[in-house]
Design a protein around this motif. Sequence first.
Motif, short mmCIF file in Angstrom:
data_model
loop_
_atom_site.label_atom_id
_atom_site.label_comp_id
_atom_site.label_asym_id
_atom_site.label_seq_id
_atom_site.Cartn_x
_atom_site.Cartn_y
_atom_site.Cartn_z
N GLU A 31 0.83 -1.21 -0.09
CA GLU A 31 -0.13 0.05 -0.12
C GLU A 31 0.98 1.20 0.23
OE1 GLU A 31 -3.50 -0.21 2.63
OE2 GLU A 31 -2.37 -2.13 3.27
N VAL A 32 1.97 1.21 0.76
CA VAL A 32 2.97 2.39 0.81
C VAL A 32 3.43 2.39 -0.62
CG1 VAL A 32 5.21 3.08 1.62
CG2 VAL A 32 3.39 2.32 3.14
N VAL A 33 3.73 1.26 -1.30
CA VAL A 33 4.49 1.49 -2.70
C VAL A 33 3.38 2.08 -3.53
CG1 VAL A 33 4.96 -0.15 -4.56
CG2 VAL A 33 5.82 -0.70 -2.55
N ALA A 34 2.40 2.01 -3.38
CA ALA A 34 1.08 2.52 -4.34
C ALA A 34 1.05 3.91 -3.96
CB ALA A 34 -0.13 1.70 -4.27
N SER A 35 1.11 4.38 -2.70
CA SER A 35 0.89 5.84 -2.42
C SER A 35 2.05 6.53 -2.54
CB SER A 35 0.18 5.79 -1.02
OG SER A 35 0.25 4.97 -0.09
N SER A 36 3.13 6.07 -2.49
CA SER A 36 4.44 6.72 -2.62
C SER A 36 4.75 6.80 -4.03
CB SER A 36 5.49 6.03 -2.00
OG SER A 36 5.84 4.87 -2.51
N GLY A 37 4.20 6.03 -4.91
CA GLY A 37 4.63 5.78 -6.22
C GLY A 37 6.06 5.39 -6.41
N GLU A 219 2.11 9.51 0.54
CA GLU A 219 1.35 10.20 -0.43
C GLU A 219 2.10 11.74 -0.57
OE1 GLU A 219 -2.89 10.29 -0.53
OE2 GLU A 219 -3.10 12.02 -1.65
N ALA A 220 2.15 12.12 0.77
CA ALA A 220 2.81 13.60 1.11
C ALA A 220 4.16 13.53 0.66
CB ALA A 220 2.80 13.81 2.74
N PHE A 221 5.08 12.49 0.91
CA PHE A 221 6.36 12.72 0.39
C PHE A 221 6.48 12.52 -1.20
CE2 PHE A 221 8.09 11.60 4.61
CZ PHE A 221 9.06 12.42 4.60
N ARG A 222 5.31 11.82 -1.67
CA ARG A 222 5.40 11.65 -3.29
C ARG A 222 5.27 13.13 -3.94
NH1 ARG A 222 1.26 7.81 -6.34
NH2 ARG A 222 1.87 8.06 -8.34
N GLU A 223 4.18 13.97 -3.22
CA GLU A 223 3.90 15.20 -3.62
C GLU A 223 5.24 16.01 -3.59
OE1 GLU A 223 0.06 16.13 -2.14
OE2 GLU A 223 -0.95 14.79 -3.48
N ALA A 224 5.70 16.09 -2.40
CA ALA A 224 6.84 16.87 -1.89
C ALA A 224 7.90 16.75 -3.18
CB ALA A 224 7.39 16.52 -0.72
N VAL A 225 8.50 15.33 -3.36
CA VAL A 225 9.74 15.08 -3.94
C VAL A 225 9.33 15.64 -5.34
CG1 VAL A 225 11.04 13.16 -5.26
CG2 VAL A 225 10.45 13.29 -2.69
#
Lengths: 254, 67
Positions: A31-37, A219-225
């Motif tokens: 699930e973390v893989v999916a939300s982090s991309g 998800e927050a880290f995905r957007e931040a990066v």
Amino acid sequence: MSDPFVLGGISLTSRLFIGTGKYSRNTLIPEVVASSGSQVITVALRRVDPQSQENIMNHIPSQMTLLPNTSGARTAEEAVRIARLAKAAGLGNWVKIEVISDQKYLLPDNSETIRATEILAAEGFVVLPYMSPDLSAALRMKAAGAAAIMPLGAPIGSNRGLKTKEMLRILISEVDLPIIVDAGIGRPSEAAEAMEMGASAVLLNTAIATARDPLLMAEAFREAVSSGRKAYLAGLGPVEEAAVHSSPLTGFLN
Amino acid sequence: MKLIINGKPGEIADDCRTVADLLSLPQWNKRLVIVELNGDIVGKDNYINTALSEGDRIELVHFVGGG
């Protein structure tokens, strides 16, 4: 916007690498893989415990690029041994070299890391050395065949942020290899800052795994990066001491 | 036959003659295990034809969570 990060012959769309340690349950990992991309994920290697049936590989989606680390190694020789064992699993040839002799701050031993990089790069590994940010050590790792350099922002698992910022800036400026900030990043804003500075990617584990809601944090880290990367590509505006007017300087009705 | 598996002395049945036989035991089975025999990695293709001998030191390792 197409902005691939090519590393070890693989074209990545995500610049967020994640770990698999410290999750309250391993079923969170996919699930973390999916939300982090994320497309790159780290694992460690240890002796099998016959009492436990847990198998981390059951939770790592098959499309991920596996980045085994050499945690537990105190010398270059131990890191090389762990890397070869990891490669024998038949799941790729990437390795994060981690050679640590200090047990309080878990700071990497750069000279042993350089030696391990040299041996493993010559054997065809895609070598990503975790290191203490130091220019001459980074240049030696590059000469030894590293695919990227992974300096720490702060001690592993500390969530303290980019304490080594000035050194990271120098590495990004002077080392002609991707710089991946590994360890210490605790907040999405810190990941964004690393990316704004020109880091090619960030690697983090604890910040997501120990958040109250790991999926939302991923998800927050995905957007931040992604934001930080876009800001870097866009080119930050100049910093000035005093105000520089954005609206006309004339009075309202003059 | 007496072996040292992951640093611990152990005894396996005499009909357990190869690395493949050892890995078929219930406690090791069904996992992605990497095998080191007396310091040398044993590739998966060689499990069947790698014989075990008295006193062998065997490491059975696998991936675990890490950062």
